[in-house]
Design a protein around this motif. Structure first.
Motif, PDB file in Angstrom:
ATOM      1  N   GLU A 132       0.853  -1.201   0.000  1.00  0.00           N
ATOM      2  CA  GLU A 132       0.000   0.000   0.000  1.00  0.00           C
ATOM      3  C   GLU A 132       0.873   1.229   0.000  1.00  0.00           C
ATOM      4  O   GLU A 132       1.944   1.228   0.601  1.00  0.00           O
ATOM      5  CB  GLU A 132      -0.856   0.038   1.274  1.00  0.00           C
ATOM      6  N   TYR A 133       0.409   2.269  -0.646  1.00  0.00           N
ATOM      7  CA  TYR A 133       1.060   3.572  -0.558  1.00  0.00           C
ATOM      8  C   TYR A 133       0.084   4.559   0.058  1.00  0.00           C
ATOM      9  O   TYR A 133      -1.095   4.600  -0.320  1.00  0.00           O
ATOM     10  CB  TYR A 133       1.476   4.071  -1.948  1.00  0.00           C
ATOM     11  N   GLN A 134       0.605   5.330   0.995  1.00  0.00           N
ATOM     12  CA  GLN A 134      -0.208   6.394   1.597  1.00  0.00           C
ATOM     13  C   GLN A 134      -0.089   7.600   0.663  1.00  0.00           C
ATOM     14  O   GLN A 134       0.921   8.290   0.687  1.00  0.00           O
ATOM     15  CB  GLN A 134       0.347   6.713   2.992  1.00  0.00           C
ATOM     16  N   VAL A 135      -1.082   7.814  -0.180  1.00  0.00           N
ATOM     17  CA  VAL A 135      -0.956   8.882  -1.172  1.00  0.00           C
ATOM     18  C   VAL A 135      -1.393  10.253  -0.636  1.00  0.00           C
ATOM     19  O   VAL A 135      -0.958  11.277  -1.136  1.00  0.00           O
ATOM     20  CB  VAL A 135      -1.682   8.552  -2.507  1.00  0.00           C
ATOM     21  N   SER A 136      -2.254  10.252   0.379  1.00  0.00           N
ATOM     22  CA  SER A 136      -2.560  11.504   1.069  1.00  0.00           C
ATOM     23  C   SER A 136      -2.946  11.127   2.494  1.00  0.00           C
ATOM     24  O   SER A 136      -2.942   9.944   2.847  1.00  0.00           O
ATOM     25  CB  SER A 136      -3.712  12.248   0.379  1.00  0.00           C
ATOM     26  N   THR A 194      -5.695  10.910   3.895  1.00  0.00           N
ATOM     27  CA  THR A 194      -6.897  10.096   4.019  1.00  0.00           C
ATOM     28  C   THR A 194      -6.949   8.930   3.029  1.00  0.00           C
ATOM     29  O   THR A 194      -7.821   8.077   3.130  1.00  0.00           O
ATOM     30  CB  THR A 194      -8.140  10.967   3.778  1.00  0.00           C
ATOM     31  N   GLU A 195      -6.012   8.913   2.098  1.00  0.00           N
ATOM     32  CA  GLU A 195      -6.146   7.944   1.009  1.00  0.00           C
ATOM     33  C   GLU A 195      -4.951   6.999   0.934  1.00  0.00           C
ATOM     34  O   GLU A 195      -3.804   7.428   0.865  1.00  0.00           O
ATOM     35  CB  GLU A 195      -6.238   8.720  -0.315  1.00  0.00           C
ATOM     36  N   THR A 196      -5.218   5.676   0.951  1.00  0.00           N
ATOM     37  CA  THR A 196      -4.163   4.711   0.669  1.00  0.00           C
ATOM     38  C   THR A 196      -4.458   4.023  -0.658  1.00  0.00           C
ATOM     39  O   THR A 196      -5.615   3.764  -0.988  1.00  0.00           O
ATOM     40  CB  THR A 196      -4.044   3.627   1.760  1.00  0.00           C
ATOM     41  N   LEU A 197      -3.386   3.765  -1.382  1.00  0.00           N
ATOM     42  CA  LEU A 197      -3.516   3.097  -2.670  1.00  0.00           C
ATOM     43  C   LEU A 197      -3.042   1.661  -2.492  1.00  0.00           C
ATOM     44  O   LEU A 197      -1.905   1.421  -2.083  1.00  0.00           O
ATOM     45  CB  LEU A 197      -2.633   3.840  -3.684  1.00  0.00           C
ATOM     46  N   LYS A 198      -3.938   0.713  -2.776  1.00  0.00           N
ATOM     47  CA  LYS A 198      -3.559  -0.707  -2.652  1.00  0.00           C
ATOM     48  C   LYS A 198      -3.040  -1.199  -3.998  1.00  0.00           C
ATOM     49  O   LYS A 198      -3.808  -1.355  -4.943  1.00  0.00           O
ATOM     50  CB  LYS A 198      -4.759  -1.532  -2.212  1.00  0.00           C
ATOM     51  N   VAL A 199      -1.755  -1.444  -4.036  1.00  0.00           N
ATOM     52  CA  VAL A 199      -1.109  -1.798  -5.301  1.00  0.00           C
ATOM     53  C   VAL A 199      -0.984  -3.314  -5.466  1.00  0.00           C
ATOM     54  O   VAL A 199      -1.115  -3.848  -6.556  1.00  0.00           O
ATOM     55  CB  VAL A 199       0.272  -1.109  -5.374  1.00  0.00           C
ATOM     56  N   LEU A 200      -0.760  -4.018  -4.352  1.00  0.00           N
ATOM     57  CA  LEU A 200      -0.805  -5.488  -4.360  1.00  0.00           C
ATOM     58  C   LEU A 200      -1.813  -5.926  -3.321  1.00  0.00           C
ATOM     59  O   LEU A 200      -1.804  -5.440  -2.188  1.00  0.00           O
ATOM     60  CB  LEU A 200       0.564  -6.099  -4.042  1.00  0.00           C
ATOM     61  N   LYS A 201      -2.702  -6.835  -3.729  1.00  0.00           N
ATOM     62  CA  LYS A 201      -3.791  -7.245  -2.849  1.00  0.00           C
ATOM     63  C   LYS A 201      -3.728  -8.740  -2.584  1.00  0.00           C
ATOM     64  O   LYS A 201      -4.152  -9.545  -3.424  1.00  0.00           O
ATOM     65  CB  LYS A 201      -5.131  -6.886  -3.497  1.00  0.00           C
ATOM     66  N   ASN A 202      -3.139  -9.079  -1.456  1.00  0.00           N
ATOM     67  CA  ASN A 202      -3.097 -10.467  -1.017  1.00  0.00           C
ATOM     68  C   ASN A 202      -2.597 -11.438  -2.089  1.00  0.00           C
ATOM     69  O   ASN A 202      -3.269 -12.394  -2.458  1.00  0.00           O
ATOM     70  CB  ASN A 202      -4.491 -10.881  -0.544  1.00  0.00           C
ATOM     71  N   ILE A 203      -1.403 -11.182  -2.551  1.00  0.00           N
ATOM     72  CA  ILE A 203      -0.802 -12.026  -3.599  1.00  0.00           C
ATOM     73  C   ILE A 203      -0.209 -13.297  -2.994  1.00  0.00           C
ATOM     74  O   ILE A 203       0.543 -13.244  -2.022  1.00  0.00           O
ATOM     75  CB  ILE A 203       0.341 -11.259  -4.312  1.00  0.00           C
ATOM     76  N   ASN A 204      -0.570 -14.427  -3.573  1.00  0.00           N
ATOM     77  CA  ASN A 204       0.040 -15.709  -3.216  1.00  0.00           C
ATOM     78  C   ASN A 204       0.556 -16.348  -4.488  1.00  0.00           C
ATOM     79  O   ASN A 204      -0.221 -16.578  -5.418  1.00  0.00           O
ATOM     80  CB  ASN A 204      -0.989 -16.640  -2.565  1.00  0.00           C
ATOM     81  N   VAL A 205       1.858 -16.630  -4.528  1.00  0.00           N
ATOM     82  CA  VAL A 205       2.398 -17.256  -5.739  1.00  0.00           C
ATOM     83  C   VAL A 205       3.630 -18.073  -5.381  1.00  0.00           C
ATOM     84  O   VAL A 205       4.389 -17.731  -4.470  1.00  0.00           O
ATOM     85  CB  VAL A 205       2.690 -16.184  -6.831  1.00  0.00           C
ATOM     86  N   GLU A 206       3.784 -19.201  -6.078  1.00  0.00           N
ATOM     87  CA  GLU A 206       4.970 -20.036  -5.896  1.00  0.00           C
ATOM     88  C   GLU A 206       5.717 -20.114  -7.213  1.00  0.00           C
ATOM     89  O   GLU A 206       5.108 -20.235  -8.277  1.00  0.00           O
ATOM     90  CB  GLU A 206       4.554 -21.455  -5.480  1.00  0.00           C
ATOM     91  N   ILE A 207       7.024 -20.026  -7.120  1.00  0.00           N
ATOM     92  CA  ILE A 207       7.865 -20.153  -8.313  1.00  0.00           C
ATOM     93  C   ILE A 207       8.698 -21.421  -8.153  1.00  0.00           C
ATOM     94  O   ILE A 207       9.262 -21.670  -7.086  1.00  0.00           O
ATOM     95  CB  ILE A 207       8.794 -18.922  -8.466  1.00  0.00           C
ATOM     96  N   TYR A 208       8.754 -22.222  -9.215  1.00  0.00           N
ATOM     97  CA  TYR A 208       9.461 -23.510  -9.144  1.00  0.00           C
ATOM     98  C   TYR A 208      10.863 -23.388  -9.707  1.00  0.00           C
ATOM     99  O   TYR A 208      11.108 -22.629 -10.658  1.00  0.00           O
ATOM    100  CB  TYR A 208       8.674 -24.570  -9.928  1.00  0.00           C
ATOM    101  N   GLU A 209      11.750 -24.165  -9.123  1.00  0.00           N
ATOM    102  CA  GLU A 209      13.133 -24.164  -9.567  1.00  0.00           C
ATOM    103  C   GLU A 209      13.226 -24.569 -11.042  1.00  0.00           C
ATOM    104  O   GLU A 209      12.622 -25.540 -11.467  1.00  0.00           O
ATOM    105  CB  GLU A 209      13.924 -25.158  -8.711  1.00  0.00           C
ATOM    106  N   GLY A 210      13.981 -23.800 -11.810  1.00  0.00           N
ATOM    107  CA  GLY A 210      14.236 -24.147 -13.209  1.00  0.00           C
ATOM    108  C   GLY A 210      13.160 -23.718 -14.183  1.00  0.00           C
ATOM    109  O   GLY A 210      13.266 -23.982 -15.384  1.00  0.00           O
ATOM    110  N   GLU A 211      12.128 -23.045 -13.720  1.00  0.00           N
ATOM    111  CA  GLU A 211      11.089 -22.640 -14.672  1.00  0.00           C
ATOM    112  C   GLU A 211      11.342 -21.235 -15.223  1.00  0.00           C
ATOM    113  O   GLU A 211      12.036 -20.423 -14.609  1.00  0.00           O
ATOM    114  CB  GLU A 211       9.681 -22.733 -14.062  1.00  0.00           C
ATOM    115  N   VAL A 212      10.806 -21.007 -16.404  1.00  0.00           N
ATOM    116  CA  VAL A 212      10.765 -19.657 -16.950  1.00  0.00           C
ATOM    117  C   VAL A 212       9.310 -19.221 -16.836  1.00  0.00           C
ATOM    118  O   VAL A 212       8.440 -19.749 -17.534  1.00  0.00           O
ATOM    119  CB  VAL A 212      11.232 -19.593 -18.423  1.00  0.00           C
ATOM    120  N   ALA A 213       9.052 -18.306 -15.905  1.00  0.00           N
ATOM    121  CA  ALA A 213       7.682 -17.829 -15.692  1.00  0.00           C
ATOM    122  C   ALA A 213       7.595 -16.379 -16.146  1.00  0.00           C
ATOM    123  O   ALA A 213       8.534 -15.610 -15.946  1.00  0.00           O
ATOM    124  CB  ALA A 213       7.304 -17.940 -14.218  1.00  0.00           C
TER     125      ALA A 213
END
Ligand code: ATP
Ligand code: MG
Length: 229
Positions: free
Chosen positions: A17-21, A23-42
């Motif tokens: 989140e960024y506090q832009v003012s 009273t206002e926060t900007l949510k740029v990433l929202k509860n991201i869940n991700v797994e990256i596997y060894e040796g993959e090109v993602a």
């Protein structure tokens, strides 16, 4: 039988989140869940402003999430102290950006060597490996060229050699071909596949190049700070 995939990077409940003012926060990433596997090109794709660079920077420990966790080989990276974290980043992760970010005063060879010298090696000891990597990316005859004496594709290939010099397990790239014409970007993309084949490195690449994204093992789609399937 399918061999079991090993998770190398796991991002859990990431929020940014960024506090832009007041009273206002900007949510740029929202509860991201991700797994990256060894040796993959993602690849990570999605519209401008979706949060792709933000996610890549947090995965690469260049930026911190507001909440959530990133583990690398099971180790929680944001619990490392700042010196440890810098060392971790320098030896385990290679970065390639949209603009090559090479040092203009230095030759291709020096640019690659400097990245290893930052982690404590001498120019003399890293030079052979740097030359080998530059040959591998097709620039064996451009060692003494400064960035202004290289084409865009060549400069980007120097940046890839630089990202590989400390033998990182993971290479993160943010639109590595965003600034190149079709021919040069095809060359860079083919190089990435060759390197994966040869060294079994893991690549996470933000791209707007749909053709490339289709060629990779997995495409992670982002919209409005979320991963969408
Ligand atoms: N320091 C900051 N302060 C406030 N907002 C920010 C900051 N950095 C990024 N943002 C906002 O976060 C959102 C996501 O930005 P990000 O750079 O991750 O997008 P992106 O998906 O990489 O887009 P692009 O494809 O244009 O590179 C954008 O809306 C951006 O304006
Ligand atoms: Mg971006």
């Amino acid at each position: 039988m399918e061999t079991e995939k090993k998770v190398i990077i796991k991002a859990s409940n990431l929020n940014k989140e960024y506090q832009v003012s007041k009273t206002e926060t900007l949510k740029v990433l929202k509860n991201i869940n991700v797994e990256i596997y060894e040796g993959e090109v993602a690849t990570i794709v999605g519209p401008s402003g979706a949060g792709k660079s933000t996610l890549l920077h947090i995965i690469g420990t260049l930026d911190k999430p507001t909440s959530g966790e990133v583990t690398f080989d099971g180790e929680s990276v944001f619990s490392l102290g700042s010196n440890e974290l810098a060392r971790f980043r320098n030896t385990r992760i290679g970065f390639v950006f949209q603009f090559h970010h090479l040092l203009p005063e230095f030759s291709a060879l020096e640019n690659v060597c400097i990245a290893a010298m930052i982690s404590g090696q001498s120019m003399k000891s890293v030079e052979p490996k740097a030359k080998e990597l530059l040959s591998e990316v097709g620039l064996g005859s451009r060692l003494d060229h400064k960035p202004s004496e290289l084409s865009g594709g060549e400069a980007q290939r120097v940046a890839i050699a630089r990202a590989l010099i400390n033998s990182p397990k993971v290479i993160l790239a943010d639109e590595p071909t965003g600034n190149l014409d079709t021919k040069n970007s095809d060359e860079v993309l083919n190089l990435i596949f060759d390197l994966r084949k040869k060294y079994n490195r893991t690549f996470i690449i933000v791209t707007h190049n749909e053709k490339f994204a289709e060629m990779t093992d997995r495409t992670i789609k982002m919209t409005d700070g979320m991963i969408v399937q």
